[in-house]
Design an enzyme around this catalytic site. Structure first.
Site, short mmCIF file in Angstrom:
data_model
loop_
_atom_site.label_atom_id
_atom_site.label_comp_id
_atom_site.label_asym_id
_atom_site.label_seq_id
_atom_site.Cartn_x
_atom_site.Cartn_y
_atom_site.Cartn_z
N GLU A 118 -10.46 45.23 101.82
CA GLU A 118 -11.51 44.30 102.19
C GLU A 118 -11.27 43.18 102.98
OE1 GLU A 118 -14.78 43.06 99.25
OE2 GLU A 118 -13.62 41.34 99.49
N ASP A 169 -13.15 43.08 90.13
CA ASP A 169 -12.19 43.44 91.18
C ASP A 169 -12.10 44.67 91.42
OD1 ASP A 169 -11.35 40.32 91.70
OD2 ASP A 169 -10.85 40.62 89.45
N ASP A 221 -9.27 45.47 97.00
CA ASP A 221 -9.96 44.18 96.76
C ASP A 221 -8.80 42.97 96.74
OD1 ASP A 221 -11.98 42.31 96.79
OD2 ASP A 221 -12.02 42.19 94.59
#
Length: 193
Positions: A68, A141, A7
């Site tokens: 991501e 996160d 992330d």
């Protein structure tokens, strides 16, 4: 198959590592956040993120790095830093010959909950449930990094291949695969393909 999920973020970059086995069995391996000091110069912050990601890749030797996908947000500085952190993850993986997959937040939500508009708490609960964790992964996160890794492992062309893949999809995964195929066909029609 070991999947390292990222992330991306310039201040906090989530890293989640899972193992995808037969019959969609997913196992938790590791979760962490690579941090940089917002008071340092951007180049040093990116170096810290890069070094931290390299260390995780060297430690866990993933088969795939799932990141991501970054989308434009209202805050241009935030999206720029996030995109640069994603670039550091791609670079670290490329240097090690590890394939990279990019997944949108909507893809991740769809793969995990069956709802592309799922709330953050729904995602965290499903991540904990899928990985059989006793507590919700924190911070956000870290949970997002695990979600991106799970998304890649569960996607129709992820860990499961061939006829085995179709046979072992959950209803949510089938729905996601159908929606993805439909969206791909619609884009092709709009482009005149």
């Amino acid at each position: 198959m070991i999947v390292l999920g990222v992330d991306p973020g310039l201040t906090r970059c989530g890293v989640g590592v899972i193992e995808a086995g037969a019959y969609r069995r997913l196992s938790f391996i590791h979760v962490d956040v690579v941090r940089s000091d917002p008071h340092e110069s951007q180049d040093l912050r990116l170096l810290k993120i890069y070094d931290g990601l390299c260390a995780k890749m060297d430690e866990f030797i993933p088969d795939t790095v799932s990141i991501e996908r970054v989308f434009a947000q209202e805050n241009r500085n935030t999206v720029l830093g996030t995109a640069q952190a994603a670039g550091m993850a791609m670079l670290a993986a490329a240097q090690r010959g590890i394939p990279v997959a990019l997944h949108t937040p909507t893809e991740s939500k769809m793969a995990i909950t069956g709802n592309g508009k799922a709330e953050k708490i729904q995602m965290e609960r499903m991540v904990a449930r899928i990985l059989n964790l006793n507590a919700l992964p924190t911070p956000a996160d870290a949970a997002d990094a695990l979600a991106i890794a799970i998304c890649h492992a569960l996607r129709p062309s992820g860990a499961l291949e061939g006829g085995e893949r179709e046979q072992h999809l959950t209803p949510a995964q089938r729905q996601w695969a159908q929606a993805t195929q439909h969206a791909t066909r619609r884009r092709g029609v709009r482009r005149g393909m």
